[in-house]
Design an enzyme around this catalytic site. Structure first.
Site: not given
Length: 700
Positions: A380, A433
């Site tokens: 993330d 990401e």
């Protein structure tokens, strides 16, 4: 006897309040006749010599009181060297709490890193949460590790560390390496193990084939707490085990190759969706035990489905029981708040330059691949890690030593993380990401990249949603938005994400982003999904999108499963099933999905008609596909398309099929190519293109 092997059954400790062994029972009359004279003789002997009498040899170890915490360690000198150099990647086997047998007694070994503390003790239910009764011992080797063995403490015991900092600050902290935590809002750690008798060998032996970059990779992203709730008790979560009976067959039926869980590590604040983690080594107890999560993963594996876990090394919350200010100092977070505090999320950023912190994070990543058999990690907020000025104004950040804005320590850490993952578990994948144009995110470290297996194609996602949100009459003015992604599509190993971030905070659901009346909204969404599944790159779709949920995602409630009673939503579900089947069975869609020669424009410049025509190619020319997308609600009859080779071309997919709740316009018979030069090709076919529809042809 230690228990380093998670595959061995756990040792069970007897729960008792006794602090010393019982003395053997002796009858009173025998004691008065035999014991008294012997004691007198012993006293007399001891006066003359230093040797203890026989009776004393037997009695001494029995009556000696055991210490509340005994000296014990699982660390070798080599372990400490690795830890201090940041190269110990299995710290979860050493730090934390581990049930062991020591000197014939079963208990728990505790070890915690707190180098700036002057006192550390274990407090829990076993000692009435007494802050001082069970102090740990500081190691002599400057490692900053406090450790010790506490007899008769076993699995299920709740505990915390009481830490008195060097400044005198008193803290009560959970265990950073705890394998289980109390269910929030309670905040104690729990002594636990990760023992599980896995039954997924068939998958593990061959998962390198499923996880390969030249194989289908279609991901169903989901949030465990809101995928579904018990209709009889909508405020209660399904457990991991209960989900296994419902979720696994559903994902298989929909045709996805992988499932991705938003963070299931323990997090104190449910509305954070799991992205504010306090228990990095613990599956969230909201949904059950570690073994129940393992069962869920095992069930996916048994059905041939891989499991990806969201992993969050970018930041953590400042909760009092967490790792922030752990020993009264900035131990895990960077002490310079320009590098150590995240202004967007009001959370704290790891000190990637500290060796012990790097070892903590990489150990955590490998832990989930090791103990939970995860098939990949989606990392993330990588962009927030890469740049020192991320979400910061002028004067709120400091340049690196070269005067740039790159976070060199974070970049070094990410490279080391990827090297560790792929060297220990080469059949897994790491996925970034990352929303910027940082070069080489998914390129090997040895080639100058960060080393990820894949990167989210955020530009494609934004451009595609922006384009499809336009009224079709205006799309010809935005044609470059839908074609732009193919300019850079092969600079990285891209995954095409339609993720949770696009259906929250007032953005609306995927369906409601589409213009037009109800029929056009559904047709547009079927067309968008068709574009995604035929575009180069792997795929990701967030839950609810597969059946066109009308409302945006709300983490507090179940998905709107009842809408599947209606033919339009059932049609969308059937569309996604068909697209997954098409993707998995047509090699041209996956064999070269990261290579330039896997894609070829046939006509990418027809802005006036808003029509795209392209070819997808695999290793064998006989598998070549021709894809035609009509971005307007106008049916195109007798539309000529150039094809790669002469022969009969059959329509193998039509997003406008009636079973998808379409109008049924398409090409029902194979079309024989004609020797008519079109689109720069010698051969062409004359087709009908459905309104707001996608059709795919293959030579037969």
């Amino acid at each position: 006897m230690d228990l380093p092997d998670p595959e061995r059954a756990p040792i069970m400790a007897k729960k008792t309040t006794k602090t010393e062994p019982e003395l053997p029972k002796v009858k009173a009359e025998k004691a008065s006749k035999a014991v008294k004279p012997k004691i007198a003789a012993v006293k007399k002997t001891v006066t003359k010599t230093t040797k203890p009498a026989k009776a004393e040899k037997v009695t001494k170890p029995i009556v000696e009181e055991r210490k509340p915490v005994e000296v014990y360690s699982r660390f070798t000198d080599f372990d400490i060297s690795l830890f201090q150099s940041g190269k110990h990647y299995k710290l979860y086997e050493k730090l934390g709490s581990h049930v062991v047998e020591h000197n014939g007694v079963i208990g728990t070994y505790f070890a915690v890193w707190a180098p700036n503390a002057q006192f550390v003790a274990v407090m829990g239910g076993f000692n009435g949460w007494n802050r001082g009764s069970h102090p740990l011992y500081i190691r002599w080797d400057t490692s900053g590790i406090w450790e010790g063995f506490i007899p008769n403490v076993g699995n299920g015991e709740a505990y915390k560390y009481f830490i008195k900092s060097s400044s005198g600050e008193e803290l009560e902290k959970g265990d950073p390496f705890a394998l289980r935590w109390e269910e929030p809002p309670r905040t104690a750690s729990i002594v636990a193990d990760t023992f599980y008798k896995w039954n997924d060998k068939a998958w593990m032996d061959k998962r390198h084939e499923h996880n390969a970059l030249n194989k289908p990779y279609s991901v169903y992203e989901m949030h465990v707490g809101s995928w579904a709730r018990n209709p009889e008790s909508p405020d209660a979560f399904y457990t991991y085990e209960q989900l296994a009976d419902k979720l696994v067959p559903y994902v298989k039926d929909m045709g996805f190759t992988h499932v991705e869980f938003m963070p299931i590590m323990e997090h104190p604040y449910y509305p954070s969706w799991g992205y504010q983690i306090s228990g990095f080594f613990a599956a969230s107890s909201r949904y059950g035990t570690p073994q129940q999560l393992m069962l869920l993963i095992e069930r996916f594996h048994q059905e041939g489905i891989g499991v990806i876990l969201d992993w969050v090394p970018s930041h953590f919350p400042g909760d009092a029981h967490g790792i922030y200010n752990f020993d009264g100092t900035h131990l895990y977070e960077h002490e310079d708040l320009r590098k150590g505090f995240h202004p967007d999320w009001k959370s704290y950023i790891f000190n990637y330059g500290r060796n012990e912190v790097r070892a903590f994070l990489i150990s955590n990543a490998l832990f989930w691949l090791d103990r939970y058999h995860a098939d990949g990690l989606r990392v993330d907020a990588v962009a927030s890690m890469l740049y020192l000025d991320y979400s910061r104004n002028h004067g709120e950040w400091e340049t690196n030593i070269y005067g740039g804005n790159e976070n060199l320590e974070a970049i070094s850490f990410l490279k080391e993380f990827n090297e560790a993952c792929y060297s220990h578990y080469p059949d897994t994948q790491t996925i970034a990401e990352e929303s910027t144009s940082f070069t080489g995110v998914s390129r090997p470290v040895y080639a100058g990249g960060l080393g990820f297996g894949m990167k989210w194609m955020m530009g494609w996602m934004h451009d595609t949603i922006d384009y499809f949100s336009q009224d079709p009459i205006h799309r010809k003015y935005h044609h470059n938005e839908i074609t732009f992604s193919l300019i850079y599509a092969f600079t990285e190993n891209f995954m095409l994400p339609l993720s949770h971030d696009e259906v929250v905070y007032g953005k609306g659901s995927m369906l409601r982003k589409m213009p037009g009346d109800e029929w056009q909204q559904f047709a547009n969404l079927r067309l968008l999904y068709s574009f995604m599944f035929t575009h180069p790159g792997t795929k990701l779709l967030f839950m609810g999108g597969e059946f066109a949920q009308g409302s945006e995602w709300n983490y507090q409630y179940s998905l709107d499963w009842h809408v599947l009673e209606y033919p339009n939503h059932r049609g969308m579900s059937e569309t996604v099933k068909a697209l997954n089947h098409l993707y998995k069975t047509e090699p041209a869609l996956y064999e070269k999905e990261f290579a330039y020669d896997g894609f070829e424009w046939i006509d990418g410049g027809n802005a006036d008609d808003s029509i795209l025509v392209f070819a997808r190619k695999g290793n064998d020319v006989k598998n070549d596909l021709v894809v035609v997308l009509n971005m307007t609600p106008v049916i195109r009859y007798d539309f000529r398309v150039g094809v790669p080779a002469k022969g009969n071309w059959k329509e193998i997919f039509d997003s406008d099929a009636k079973k998808f709740w379409g109008s049924g316009v398409g090409n029902t018979v194979a079309l024989k190519s004609e020797l008519v030069n079109w689109h720069g090709r010698e051969n062409s076919i004359n087709i009908t293109i459905p309104p707001l529809g996608a059709v795919v042809f293959k030579k037969v």
